[in-house]
Structure formats: structure tokens, C-alpha cells
Design a protein around this motif. Structure first.
Motif, PDB file in Angstrom:
ATOM      1  N   ASP A  66       0.842  -1.196   0.000  1.00 38.61           N
ATOM      2  CA  ASP A  66       0.000   0.000   0.000  1.00 38.61           C
ATOM      3  C   ASP A  66       0.876   1.245   0.000  1.00 38.61           C
ATOM      4  O   ASP A  66       1.453   1.624   1.033  1.00 38.61           O
ATOM      5  CB  ASP A  66      -0.910  -0.022   1.233  1.00 38.61           C
ATOM      6  N   THR A  72       3.202  -0.025   3.487  1.00 40.86           N
ATOM      7  CA  THR A  72       2.748  -1.132   4.324  1.00 40.86           C
ATOM      8  C   THR A  72       2.438  -2.339   3.437  1.00 40.86           C
ATOM      9  O   THR A  72       1.745  -2.214   2.429  1.00 40.86           O
ATOM     10  CB  THR A  72       1.492  -0.747   5.121  1.00 40.86           C
ATOM     11  N   LEU A  73       2.968  -3.487   3.820  1.00 42.37           N
ATOM     12  CA  LEU A  73       2.840  -4.708   3.017  1.00 42.37           C
ATOM     13  C   LEU A  73       1.776  -5.608   3.634  1.00 42.37           C
ATOM     14  O   LEU A  73       1.757  -5.810   4.846  1.00 42.37           O
ATOM     15  CB  LEU A  73       4.186  -5.420   2.956  1.00 42.37           C
ATOM     16  N   TYR A  74       0.923  -6.161   2.784  1.00 39.25           N
ATOM     17  CA  TYR A  74      -0.140  -7.066   3.224  1.00 39.25           C
ATOM     18  C   TYR A  74       0.031  -8.426   2.558  1.00 39.25           C
ATOM     19  O   TYR A  74       0.439  -8.527   1.397  1.00 39.25           O
ATOM     20  CB  TYR A  74      -1.518  -6.512   2.855  1.00 39.25           C
ATOM     21  N   THR A  75      -0.328  -9.468   3.286  1.00 37.28           N
ATOM     22  CA  THR A  75      -0.359 -10.812   2.721  1.00 37.28           C
ATOM     23  C   THR A  75      -1.389 -11.644   3.481  1.00 37.28           C
ATOM     24  O   THR A  75      -1.813 -11.272   4.577  1.00 37.28           O
ATOM     25  CB  THR A  75       1.027 -11.489   2.788  1.00 37.28           C
ATOM     26  N   GLN A  83      -2.111 -10.531   7.258  1.00 41.32           N
ATOM     27  CA  GLN A  83      -1.023  -9.972   8.043  1.00 41.32           C
ATOM     28  C   GLN A  83      -0.394  -8.803   7.300  1.00 41.32           C
ATOM     29  O   GLN A  83      -0.454  -8.727   6.072  1.00 41.32           O
ATOM     30  CB  GLN A  83       0.032 -11.049   8.331  1.00 41.32           C
ATOM     31  N   ARG A  84       0.210  -7.897   8.062  1.00 46.29           N
ATOM     32  CA  ARG A  84       0.843  -6.762   7.404  1.00 46.29           C
ATOM     33  C   ARG A  84       2.169  -6.413   8.079  1.00 46.29           C
ATOM     34  O   ARG A  84       2.341  -6.608   9.283  1.00 46.29           O
ATOM     35  CB  ARG A  84      -0.071  -5.553   7.390  1.00 46.29           C
ATOM     36  N   HIS A  86       4.637  -3.263   8.690  1.00 40.31           N
ATOM     37  CA  HIS A  86       4.690  -1.806   8.690  1.00 40.31           C
ATOM     38  C   HIS A  86       5.997  -1.331   8.056  1.00 40.31           C
ATOM     39  O   HIS A  86       6.971  -2.096   7.952  1.00 40.31           O
ATOM     40  CB  HIS A  86       4.550  -1.282  10.117  1.00 40.31           C
ATOM     41  N   TRP A  91       5.822  -6.700  12.132  1.00 41.43           N
ATOM     42  CA  TRP A  91       4.685  -7.440  11.595  1.00 41.43           C
ATOM     43  C   TRP A  91       3.511  -7.414  12.560  1.00 41.43           C
ATOM     44  O   TRP A  91       3.688  -7.381  13.777  1.00 41.43           O
ATOM     45  CB  TRP A  91       5.070  -8.889  11.303  1.00 41.43           C
ATOM     46  N   TRP A  94      -3.242  -8.627  11.288  1.00 42.80           N
ATOM     47  CA  TRP A  94      -4.130  -7.476  11.106  1.00 42.80           C
ATOM     48  C   TRP A  94      -5.609  -7.830  11.210  1.00 42.80           C
ATOM     49  O   TRP A  94      -6.360  -7.270  11.984  1.00 42.80           O
ATOM     50  CB  TRP A  94      -3.818  -6.820   9.768  1.00 42.80           C
TER      51      TRP A  94
END
Length: 369
Positions: A66, A72-75, A83-84, A86, A91, A94
Motif C-alpha cells: 500500500d 505497508t505490506l499485506y499478505t 497480516q501486514r 509496517h 509485523w 491485522w
């Protein structure tokens, strides 16, 4: 044992195996398309990646970064969590959705997350609730929701990989080779889903061009990506975007320059190639789950390709033997880096494009033009 008895015993074994296959084979195979050639020598540039979140991530299949949130990374992982990570590298678990089938993730303009749950369908995940947007389409069940992307007008294009097998049996769908996948569209104004393309060979990743003139859907079982035109004179028409890929395309993401990054499965090994050569070998293997597991395990390696807006392959990166990362399922570009998801790892991979360029110079690797 007398020769006659040996022959009788052997015949009994053959008959027993044949009966087992007839009674227990779960697939109705058709001939597989010709296997792709291997025109690109290994460069193993993916072996230089950094591992993020190890060992706390369980098979993070897709990755989204994002930019509006500073990177910020999301998976989504097999334990049912979104999970994300920052920007400071920490980690967070989320949002809990549940289940083992969370696959493709994509941002929505309203701040929520669009998620494909292979078992439940197309979901919208908000801070305090999860809504199923589509679990059926035109009277049929969405059996294998895989990947999604939201257009500027709120329309969501997403894939239903296969109408015969679910996520837990994806390998059976692959060796069966029947084109039952679909590209679907969810209209937020009506709340209805529709079929935009069908008869796809394992429909997988979905991406929009930067001007949203067309949408691309990957066909893992056909070693190609198809394109549906959304605007212009060709609107409503479908054609092939790129074919003869060096493996099975999974997820696809728009790159910063309007090109596309595609994760490529290396579902190749001498044994696997032998199995997919004939329909009778497919039937035999599919009838014995232990054989399915062992043959799947023979496929090693990871690859991603960059494809131009015109469908030309311009970059190929790999880990030819899967020494550092295996079975890449997604690749996302953000701020000069590539991020990789995989169903075979406990981390998200990160690789600097600057390091890739330097590695190519040192290895004298020539890009594909």
C-alpha cells in the motif's frame, strides 16, 4: 514360484490396479498442451532475495504493498490471517478471516480489502466485519476464487480457477487439463456477479492495464495469459495477451511503467513431464494420493517474468533449483523492489531491482527483447 504362478500373480496385480483406477480415478483427463520450451538460461538472480517475516508466515500466497500507507505490506496466510508489515519492518496479525483458502488480495477504494477465499468466494474485509460479495455466479458455485483486482469504478474482476476441483486439489485440476476456469466480474451497484470469459485453462492471476483498457487473466494450464478488452473498438472482445510462457503463470501485477510482472510456476521434472504426456498416466497417478504428493514434490524452481504492455517478455528472473525460494505465486513491484509470495515458504521475499541490474551485468545476462 513356478513361472505359471508368477504370470498369474502379475496378471492379478495388473487387474487389481486397473480396477482401482476405474473405481477411484477422480479426474477425466484430456491431452495437455505442448510443454513450453526452456529458451532462457538460468540466472539464479532470485537467490539474492531478502526474507521478510521468516518464520512467522505460513505460505503467504499473494502480496500487496500500500503506497498510500507508506509502503505497508499485506499478505494472507494459511492460518486464516491477513497480516501486514509496517514500514519500520514490524509485523502485525491485522485481520482474522479464518480458513486455509485465503489467496489473492487487492485494495479497494473505500479502504477495505478485496480477498479471494478459495472456499467461500469473493470477500470484502473491513475493520470489524467480513462480507461475502459473491459465492455464486449465474446459478453456479464459485468453487475456486483465486485472484482479484478492482477497477476505478468499483467493478471487481476476479478468477474462478476451476469449476471441478477446489484449492486443496489444484494439482488434479492441472493434470486433468480441462479448461473449466472463468474470469468473473462483480458489479457493486447491483451486487451481482457475471461470467466474462469461460473455458480458461486454470484461471489464475488478474490485472488491469494502467489505462484500464483491458484486463488480463493468467491461464496456468495453458502457459499463456488472455486479455479481455474493456474500452475502445475491441471492447468485449478477447484475445491472447502473451503465450508460450516458460512455465505456468500464477498471479500478475501491474508494474510502475505500465508493464506487468508475472509469477511463473516451474511444474516441470522428468517424472512430471512423463505423467502429463498421456491421459492414461494421468489417470493412474491421480488414483493414488501418495503418488500425487510424491510427483508434486519433484517440481523445483522459481521464476518471474516481466511482460510489456504489448505482451512481449522483457525480463526473466529465476532460482532454477529452488535453493532460496520455490514455487513463487505472486510478484509485486514497489519503490524499486520486488516482493514475492509463495505457497512453499514461511516468508515474503524482497529483491532490489538495482541489485538485479547489477547481478545481470556481473553474470553477463542478456535481457529478452
Amino acid at each position: 514360484m513356478a513361472p505359471g504362478l508368477i504370470g498369474t500373480a502379475a496378471l492379478a496385480v495388473v487387474v487389481s490396479l486397473a480396477v482401482h483406477v476405474v473405481l477411484n480415478c477422480p479426474i477425466q483427463p484430456v491431452p495437455s498442451p505442448p510443454l513450453p520450451a526452456a529458451p532462457y538460461p538460468p540466472n539464479n538472480l532470485l537467490q539474492g532475495l531478502e526474507k521478510l517475516g521468516e518464520p512467522g508466515l505460513i505460505a503467504p500466497e499473494d502480496v500487496y504493498v500500500d503506497a498510500a500507507a507508506g509502503g505497508t505490506l499485506y499478505t494472507a496466510t494459511r492460518d486464516g490471517w491477513l497480516q501486514r508489515m509496517h514500514p519500520n519492518g514490524s509485523w502485525e496479525q491485522w485481520r482474522f478471516v479464518g480458513g486455509t483458502g485465503l489467496l489473492g488480495i487487492a485494495p479497494s477504494a473505500d479502504g477495505s480489502m478485496i480477498v479471494c477465499d478459495a472456499h467461500k468466494g469473493l470477500l470484502r474485509v473491513e475493520e470489524k466485519r467480513v462480507t461475502i460479495l459473491a459465492s455464486t455466479v449465474q446459478g453456479s458455485t464459485i468453487r475456486f476464487a483465486d485472484a482479484a483486482i478492482e477497477a476505478a469504478d468499483g467493478t471487481v474482476y476476479f478468477s474462478d480457477a476451476c469449476t471441478r476441483f477446489g484449492f486443496d486439489q489444484w494439482f488434479l485440476a492441472y493434470i486433468e487439463s480441462r479448461p473449466t476456469g472463468r474470469l468473473l466480474k462483480y458489479d457493486p451497484r447491483t451486487g451481482d456477479a457475471s461470467v466474462e470469459l469461460d473455458n480458461l485453462a486454470f484461471a489464475n492471476g488478474v490485472a488491469l492495464s494502467r489505462d484500464e483498457a483491458f484486463v488480463v487473466v493468467c491461464e496456468s494450464g495453458g502457459f499463456r495469459c488472455s486479455r479481455l478488452w474493456l474500452k475502445g473498438e475491441k471492447a468485449g472482445q478477447a484475445d491472447t495477451f502473451v503465450q508460450d510462457l516458460p512455465g505456468c503463470p500464477d498471479n500478475i501485477r501491474l508494474a510502475s511503467d505500465g508493464s506487468f510482472w508475472i509469477a511463473i510456476h516451474q511444474l516441470r521434472s522428468p517424472l512430471l513431464d512423463l505423467v502429463t504426456r498421456w491421459t492414461w498416466t494421468k489417470r493412474f497417478v491421480a488414483s493414488f494420493p501418495v503418488l500425487v504428493d510424491r510427483i508434486m514434490a519433484t517440481a523445483k524452481g522459481a521464476m518471474v517474468v516481466q511482460v510489456s504492455e504489448n505482451g512481449d517478455i522483457i525480463h526473466v528472473l529465476d532460482d532454477s533449483e529452488g535453493k532460496v525460494i520455490n514455487f513463487i505465486t505472486s510478484v509485486t513491484e514497489y519503490n524499486g523492489d520486488l516482493y514475492f509470495g509463495s505457497l512453499s515458504t514461511n516468508f515474503v521475499g524482497k529483491l532490489s531491482l538495482a541489485n538485479v541490474s547489477q547481478g545481470k551485468k556481473e553474470a553477463h545476462v542478456t535481457d529478452v527483447q
